[in-house]
Design a protein around this motif. Sequence first.
Motif, short mmCIF file in Angstrom:
data_model
loop_
_atom_site.label_atom_id
_atom_site.label_comp_id
_atom_site.label_asym_id
_atom_site.label_seq_id
_atom_site.Cartn_x
_atom_site.Cartn_y
_atom_site.Cartn_z
N PRO A 97 0.82 -1.22 0.00
CA PRO A 97 0.00 0.00 0.00
C PRO A 97 0.86 1.27 0.00
O PRO A 97 1.89 1.34 0.68
CB PRO A 97 -0.82 -0.12 1.29
CG PRO A 97 -0.93 -1.60 1.52
CD PRO A 97 0.38 -2.16 1.06
N GLU A 98 0.42 2.25 -0.78
CA GLU A 98 1.17 3.50 -0.88
C GLU A 98 1.26 4.16 0.49
O GLU A 98 0.30 4.18 1.26
CB GLU A 98 0.49 4.44 -1.87
CG GLU A 98 1.30 5.69 -2.16
CD GLU A 98 0.85 6.39 -3.44
OE1 GLU A 98 1.60 7.28 -3.89
OE2 GLU A 98 -0.21 6.06 -3.98
N GLY A 99 2.44 4.71 0.79
CA GLY A 99 2.68 5.31 2.10
C GLY A 99 3.28 4.36 3.11
O GLY A 99 3.59 4.76 4.24
N SER A 100 3.46 3.10 2.72
CA SER A 100 4.05 2.12 3.64
C SER A 100 5.57 2.30 3.70
O SER A 100 6.21 2.72 2.74
CB SER A 100 3.75 0.70 3.16
OG SER A 100 2.37 0.43 3.17
N VAL A 101 6.14 1.94 4.84
CA VAL A 101 7.60 1.85 4.95
C VAL A 101 8.06 0.66 4.12
O VAL A 101 7.49 -0.43 4.21
CB VAL A 101 8.00 1.68 6.43
CG1 VAL A 101 9.48 1.38 6.55
CG2 VAL A 101 7.65 2.94 7.22
N VAL A 102 9.08 0.88 3.30
CA VAL A 102 9.62 -0.16 2.43
C VAL A 102 11.13 -0.24 2.66
O VAL A 102 11.79 0.77 2.92
CB VAL A 102 9.33 0.15 0.94
CG1 VAL A 102 9.70 -1.03 0.07
CG2 VAL A 102 7.85 0.50 0.74
N PHE A 103 11.67 -1.46 2.51
CA PHE A 103 13.08 -1.69 2.79
C PHE A 103 13.80 -2.21 1.55
O PHE A 103 13.16 -2.70 0.61
CB PHE A 103 13.22 -2.67 3.96
CG PHE A 103 12.60 -2.16 5.22
CD1 PHE A 103 13.26 -1.23 6.00
CD2 PHE A 103 11.34 -2.58 5.63
CE1 PHE A 103 12.68 -0.73 7.16
CE2 PHE A 103 10.75 -2.09 6.78
CZ PHE A 103 11.43 -1.16 7.55
#
Length: 506
Positions: A97-103
């Motif tokens: 989902p857009e706005g999620s923290v991504v690594f």
Amino acid sequence: MAPLADLYQVSMAYGHWRAGRHRAPAAAELFFRRPPFRGSFALGAGLAEGLRGLRAFRFSAADVAYLRSVLPSTTDDAFFDYLATLDASEVTVTAIPEGSVVFPKVPFLQVKGPLLVVQLLETTLLCLVNYASLVATNAARFRLLAGPDMKLMEMGLRRAQGPDGALSASKYSYIGGFDCTSNILAGKLYGIPVRGTIAHSFVMSFRCLEEVQPRDLPPQAGGDPVDLADLAMSWLQRVCDLLQTPPGKANQGELAAFVSYAVTFPCDFQGLLDTYCVRRSGLPNFCAVALALHQLGYQAIGVRLDSGDLAQQSKEIRGVFRACGAHFQVPWFGTIPIAVSNDISEQSLEEFRREGTEIDMIGIGTNLVTCPLQPSLGCVYKLVEVNGSPCLKLTEDEEKMTIPGMKAIYRLYDAAGHPFMDLMALEEEPSPCAGQELGIRVLGRLEETTKVIPTTVKPLHRTYFRDGQVCEPLPSLPEVRTHAQVSLNLLSPAHRRLHEPQPYPV
């Protein structure tokens, strides 16, 4: 939308078409290799724009005619006829989902469909996601440094890389945690709150009170209009007596500018204090006009500083406001909001935190929208499967090796509710369960097997696009913004800190 591509995408498409493999089922993943700004995370953004691009994906007759002019003359005419029939109706997109923290290395989105179309979408999706995620992450860092209560205003329109970059910066800095923008087109298009009052040029355009027209302002409660310039002059003497500063040092053109603005916007009066001298001119002139407005039933909304030692000046200004409020029995005067600007950077916010300030709002432009600490996020888009067979890029540069196969992505949480690891597994592997011991290998330490027991397990990807249409309701911009703040707040302090954070394992 289809022409938003590099030429080599079309060249590869022709190669696939000539080989008869253009309809082979394929899958690609979009991810970044390193966390930006030497942190541990990025905020994933640009998904909604990417999905709109997919929905609009097709080659018009004019597009096809142009491609005929740039591809070699030996290109088969039937290929151009085929391009004219293309759309994204056979494409499926799953994404976080857009706005999620991504690594790093974790796919922000996965694209499945015919090989030729999957390849053609590469540049389009990278263009729409790369900068969006970068500026959203940059904004999130400013928000983390400023704290939850500070008002943050994006004001980078005049510094951004063109109008499209400026609009993207306004939109995605809002997702990253900014409260408002100076960009009225962004406000119109995206519904972002817009703020702005006056610049130094307005103050400098006045020389004396005689230039103020009109001068009369009726009391808010009704009644005969009052000459605000005369009323402000009487208040200026009283303010200067209190501050023990000569009234003659207060610039008359500045006072005229404040009076003119106050007559025009009596309910929204904000003073820009540093055109001449804050202490001897801007501050007493503002207080005089604000107190004159108060006498007529109006309340000033704030001041702004754009030069000098902003932290120290904010403390001095707050002291003057409190003194005026107490002396003239105007209780709200001591809480007048103080806004600052002037090439604000992460270092500026760190200095504010160390020194302590009375600042209520910060306007940030250049260092937000241009992302000078890292101009590009460096997202990549790599094939991971063709015709049901995993694809692997092997290279001497270990960082550029890809992880083959279509994956399911899970986020593992500890007992405190913090995510502590992202897990990638092949789609056909069983889903991990909360409380189950998992044998995993962490990227970068693949020779070791580690045992972990998550308290909570959440699948990260949702299916957003299928059969040529967006198939999941997309959240509004404020909803994405809220989700981003929730995602950031869930991170443990060790992973959330901006300097030398603990690496987040994948």
